[in-house]
Design a protein around this motif. Structure first.
Motif, short mmCIF file in Angstrom:
data_model
loop_
_atom_site.label_atom_id
_atom_site.label_comp_id
_atom_site.label_asym_id
_atom_site.label_seq_id
_atom_site.Cartn_x
_atom_site.Cartn_y
_atom_site.Cartn_z
N VAL A 171 45.13 -54.39 -16.39
CA VAL A 171 45.16 -53.65 -17.22
C VAL A 171 46.47 -53.42 -17.95
N MET A 172 46.78 -53.53 -19.00
CA MET A 172 47.81 -53.10 -19.64
C MET A 172 48.35 -52.28 -20.48
N SER A 173 49.01 -50.93 -20.68
CA SER A 173 49.45 -49.70 -21.99
C SER A 173 50.74 -50.80 -22.47
N ILE A 174 50.76 -50.72 -23.32
CA ILE A 174 51.59 -51.07 -24.14
C ILE A 174 52.36 -50.51 -25.54
N PRO A 175 53.46 -49.99 -25.15
CA PRO A 175 53.50 -48.97 -25.70
C PRO A 175 54.29 -49.42 -27.43
N GLU A 231 31.04 -64.41 -14.10
CA GLU A 231 31.99 -65.50 -15.42
C GLU A 231 31.56 -64.21 -16.13
N LYS A 232 31.15 -62.77 -16.07
CA LYS A 232 31.02 -62.02 -17.74
C LYS A 232 32.00 -61.57 -18.06
N ALA A 233 32.28 -60.85 -19.22
CA ALA A 233 33.56 -60.19 -19.33
C ALA A 233 33.62 -58.94 -18.91
N PRO A 234 35.07 -58.83 -18.40
CA PRO A 234 35.14 -56.85 -18.06
C PRO A 234 34.70 -56.27 -19.60
N GLU A 235 34.41 -54.96 -18.90
CA GLU A 235 34.25 -54.28 -19.98
C GLU A 235 35.55 -52.92 -20.31
N LEU A 236 36.04 -53.07 -21.45
CA LEU A 236 37.13 -51.89 -21.05
C LEU A 236 37.14 -50.87 -22.12
N THR A 237 37.12 -49.47 -22.03
CA THR A 237 37.06 -48.34 -22.96
C THR A 237 38.58 -47.23 -22.77
N THR A 238 38.67 -47.37 -23.81
CA THR A 238 40.46 -46.89 -24.82
C THR A 238 40.14 -45.93 -25.32
N LYS A 239 38.43 -44.72 -25.32
CA LYS A 239 38.57 -43.82 -26.19
C LYS A 239 38.76 -42.26 -25.02
N THR A 240 40.03 -41.93 -25.62
CA THR A 240 40.34 -41.24 -24.74
C THR A 240 41.51 -39.65 -25.57
N LYS A 259 39.30 -46.62 -18.96
CA LYS A 259 38.34 -47.69 -17.60
C LYS A 259 37.96 -48.99 -17.73
N VAL A 260 38.18 -49.60 -17.12
CA VAL A 260 37.52 -51.34 -17.00
C VAL A 260 35.92 -51.15 -15.97
N VAL A 292 45.96 -51.31 -25.91
CA VAL A 292 45.84 -51.91 -24.28
C VAL A 292 44.65 -53.21 -24.07
N PHE A 293 45.51 -53.75 -22.48
CA PHE A 293 44.50 -54.89 -22.79
C PHE A 293 43.86 -55.24 -21.73
N VAL A 294 42.57 -55.63 -21.22
CA VAL A 294 42.41 -55.96 -20.06
C VAL A 294 42.63 -58.03 -19.89
N VAL A 295 43.26 -58.08 -19.01
CA VAL A 295 44.12 -59.78 -19.38
C VAL A 295 43.40 -60.50 -17.83
N ASP A 296 42.34 -61.08 -17.53
CA ASP A 296 42.26 -62.39 -16.50
C ASP A 296 43.36 -63.66 -16.90
N VAL A 297 44.44 -63.39 -15.88
CA VAL A 297 45.15 -64.91 -15.76
C VAL A 297 44.55 -65.72 -14.52
N LEU A 298 44.26 -67.07 -15.87
CA LEU A 298 43.72 -68.15 -14.94
C LEU A 298 44.16 -69.36 -14.99
N GLY A 299 45.79 -69.20 -15.43
CA GLY A 299 46.40 -70.13 -14.77
C GLY A 299 47.77 -70.29 -15.01
N ALA A 300 48.99 -71.00 -14.47
CA ALA A 300 49.66 -70.93 -15.43
C ALA A 300 50.52 -72.20 -14.81
#
Length: 317
Positions: free
Chosen positions: A284-288, A198-207, A191-192, A308-316
């Motif tokens: 949101v990424m799930s990485i094995p 500009e607040k951080a997203p909340e990531l929940t991975t309890k499942t 869950k995201v 599991v990551f939640v990622v904001d891509v801010l610049g490249a």
């Protein structure tokens, strides 16, 4: 997130700049001619010929190399100026000035891949100042001797470096937060929450759900910027947790500062998951384990963990 970094001879600027922090050496005066000389304190002269936008020709004097760092504006340029804090895009050519072969160490004109350099306190002062004296379309010559290295470091002396920088432009500043349209997508069991602003997203991975066996990437907010290239350096905000436990092991949000890294120097899950993503997106990424840390236990991360990551891509860049 990071894997072991390797020093590449193809990027000599980054290698040298990493060993430099402060510099009290004098710098030389400026000129707008296309062919000119740098005059460090010891009186030696290096000549630079050629037009901006093409690989320069550098000629060294006989005798010992300079022992004092310096810079000189070869061509001032007529575009936008550069200020402290900017990320300047340059084509660069670098030489080892050893008084013998004075061999070229690399040139972005050969690789056809300009470099992006943050003009900040991590650069030697001679470069911090020199870059602010040129504009887009300009050319800067810099001599970096061992006086540019931090005095507290007991590293062996390095050959004097000579750089020629052709200024292509500057990168726009990174975003502060993901910006775009929310998609409503997520990964089953994850869950995201997007609080907005500009607040951080909340990531929940309890499942109790079984983690995906393969990399899974979902776009939570779709940005409208340019798509990330595998060769670029990224600026991101992120939070990382372990699947099923909701245990947080890392967060740039908690540190109050985005992370910055070359995409090619992080775990495979990030490399595969972020390439092609528009800047401004939240993912949101799930990485094995096989694309993360595998059988290796990391600090705060057990072996064989699904990340599991939640990622904001801010610049490249």
């Amino acid at each position: 997130m990071r894997r072991a970094l390797a020093v590449s001879a193809a990027v000599p600027l980054l290698f040298f700049a990493a060993a430099c922090g402060s510099d009290d050496g004098a710098n030389s005066g400026a000129t707008s001619s296309a062919t000119s000389s740098a005059a460090p304190a010891d009186g030696a002269k290096v000549s630079v010929a050629g037009t901006v936008g093409a690989k320069p020709t550098v000629t060294f004097p006989s005798g010992s190399p300079a022992t004092t760092s310096s810079y000189k504006v070869i061509q001032a340029g007529d575009g936008d100026g550069i200020k402290a804090g900017d990320r300047v895009i340059v084509n660069l050519t670098v030489y080892n000035w050893d008084g013998q072969g004075n061999a070229v160490q690399g040139s972005s004109y050969d690789t056809k891949a300009p470099e992006t350099i943050p003009v900040n306190e991590q650069l030697p002062k001679v470069l911090q100042e020199g870059f602010t004296k040129v504009k887009k379309g300009g050319r800067l010559l810099a001599v970096l001797a061992n006086d540019a290295a931090p005095q507290q470091q007991a590293a062996p002396a390095q050959p004097t470096k000579v750089f020629v920088f052709d200024v292509v432009g500057t990168q726009p500043p990174a975003l502060k937060v993901a910006s775009g349209k929310e998609t409503g997508d997520t990964i089953k069991g994850v869950k995201v929450d997007n609080p907005g602003g500009e607040k951080a997203p909340e990531l929940t991975t309890k499942t109790d759900a079984k983690p995906p066996a393969k990399l899974e990437v979902k776009t939570v907010i779709k940005g409208t910027g340019e798509k990330v290239k595998p060769t670029q350096t990224l600026t991101v905000h992120y939070t990382g947790k372990i699947w099923g436990t909701d245990k947080k092991f890392d967060s740039s949000w908690d540190r109050g500062q985005p992370a910055e890294f070359p995409l090619g120097q992080v775990i495979q899950g990030w490399q595969q998951g972020l390439a092609g993503v528009p800047v401004g997106s939240r993912l949101v990424m799930s990485i094995p384990p096989d694309l993360g840390y595998g059988d290796q236990e990391q600090q705060g991360i057990p072996a064989k963990s699904t990340l599991v990551f939640v990622v904001d891509v801010l610049g490249a860049y």
